[in-house]
Design a protein around this motif. Sequence first.
Motif, short mmCIF file in Angstrom:
data_model
loop_
_atom_site.label_atom_id
_atom_site.label_comp_id
_atom_site.label_asym_id
_atom_site.label_seq_id
_atom_site.Cartn_x
_atom_site.Cartn_y
_atom_site.Cartn_z
N VAL A 6 0.85 -1.19 0.00
CA VAL A 6 0.00 0.00 0.00
C VAL A 6 0.88 1.25 0.00
O VAL A 6 2.02 1.21 0.49
N SER A 7 0.36 2.33 -0.53
CA SER A 7 1.10 3.59 -0.54
C SER A 7 0.81 4.36 0.74
O SER A 7 -0.35 4.51 1.14
N ASN A 8 1.87 4.86 1.39
CA ASN A 8 1.73 5.66 2.61
C ASN A 8 1.79 7.16 2.34
O ASN A 8 1.92 7.96 3.26
N ASP A 9 1.70 7.55 1.06
CA ASP A 9 1.89 8.96 0.70
C ASP A 9 0.84 9.88 1.32
O ASP A 9 1.15 11.00 1.74
N LYS A 10 -0.42 9.42 1.39
CA LYS A 10 -1.48 10.27 1.95
C LYS A 10 -1.21 10.56 3.43
O LYS A 10 -1.35 11.69 3.89
N PHE A 11 -0.80 9.52 4.16
CA PHE A 11 -0.49 9.67 5.59
C PHE A 11 0.68 10.63 5.78
O PHE A 11 0.63 11.53 6.63
N ALA A 12 1.73 10.46 4.97
CA ALA A 12 2.91 11.33 5.07
C ALA A 12 2.57 12.78 4.76
O ALA A 12 3.05 13.71 5.43
N ALA A 13 1.74 12.99 3.75
CA ALA A 13 1.36 14.35 3.35
C ALA A 13 0.50 15.02 4.43
O ALA A 13 0.65 16.21 4.72
N ALA A 14 -0.39 14.25 5.04
CA ALA A 14 -1.31 14.81 6.03
C ALA A 14 -0.63 15.10 7.36
O ALA A 14 -0.91 16.12 8.00
N PHE A 15 0.28 14.22 7.78
CA PHE A 15 0.81 14.31 9.14
C PHE A 15 2.32 14.52 9.22
O PHE A 15 2.87 14.65 10.32
#
Length: 299
Positions: free
Chosen positions: A274-283
Amino acid sequence: MREGVMGQQATILVTGVNGQVGYELLRSLQGLGRVVGLDRAALDLDSPDAIRRVVREVKPTIIVNPAAYTAVDKAESDVERAQRLNVQAPALLAEEAKRLGAALVHYSTDYVFDGTKDTPYVETDTVNPQNVYGKTKLEGEQAILASGCDHLVLRTSWVYGTRGKNFLLTMLKLGAERDEVSVVADQIGAPTWSRTIAASTAHVLAQATHAADRGQWWAQQSGVYHLTAGGATSWHGFAEAIFELSSLAKRPVVKPIPASSYRTPAIRPANSRVSNDKFAAAFGVRAPDWREALALCMQ
């Protein structure tokens, strides 16, 4: 939202504190407020009445729910209990959170996907679970979203740690007993240390509890996110790395086999990345590579 009052200390209710993730959360969340950690004896998630009673007694501002039915193969024949723990319990926690004006942090799984995609899954990809565990976890996610409570649903994968039942401990046990271990080599994912999940959660909840307007923070950040270690490997690659880092006197030979040679009651996805990009961008938080975390865990 009740916890939006400036200066008010958060009360964080953590379920399943004897589990892999719950045990780590209890330590990682210290300092963010009053942490109330409950094991199964103190909060029986099989019981709707117990869930309502305990949540109303504790009056949390944040509920963190790592407790789940995680026996993937057993779930195929134990459907009712999997539904109670993975669907009904989170639905009730969400309902109570909404009633209190609290927020819910809940953990889900890569098994909501069917594993047929060639690249890492993103949060907006079509879900299509192939086993009872994945189906019940997806229904739990959907119940939380439908409740309207402030929420973070964090999908993780291949969770391991130093306690409970998991791949790391199984391999160390087999490695001590056998000269050769056969391990599936055609399923790919990110082995994720339970402490990585807890530490990442703590980073996020520190932002929530220190926000100038906590209500606005939750309104903006509520949603589904992927949270796994960086990188990816096969179960075979994971096993080899475990033995490389282990203190076993004699390392077993790790024989690669196809999933078709290792039949299990539950179908598992071939691609669990899975891509963790959304989590990294948000937090602003990105978990370490799986190898780095494994080395720390095994120290």
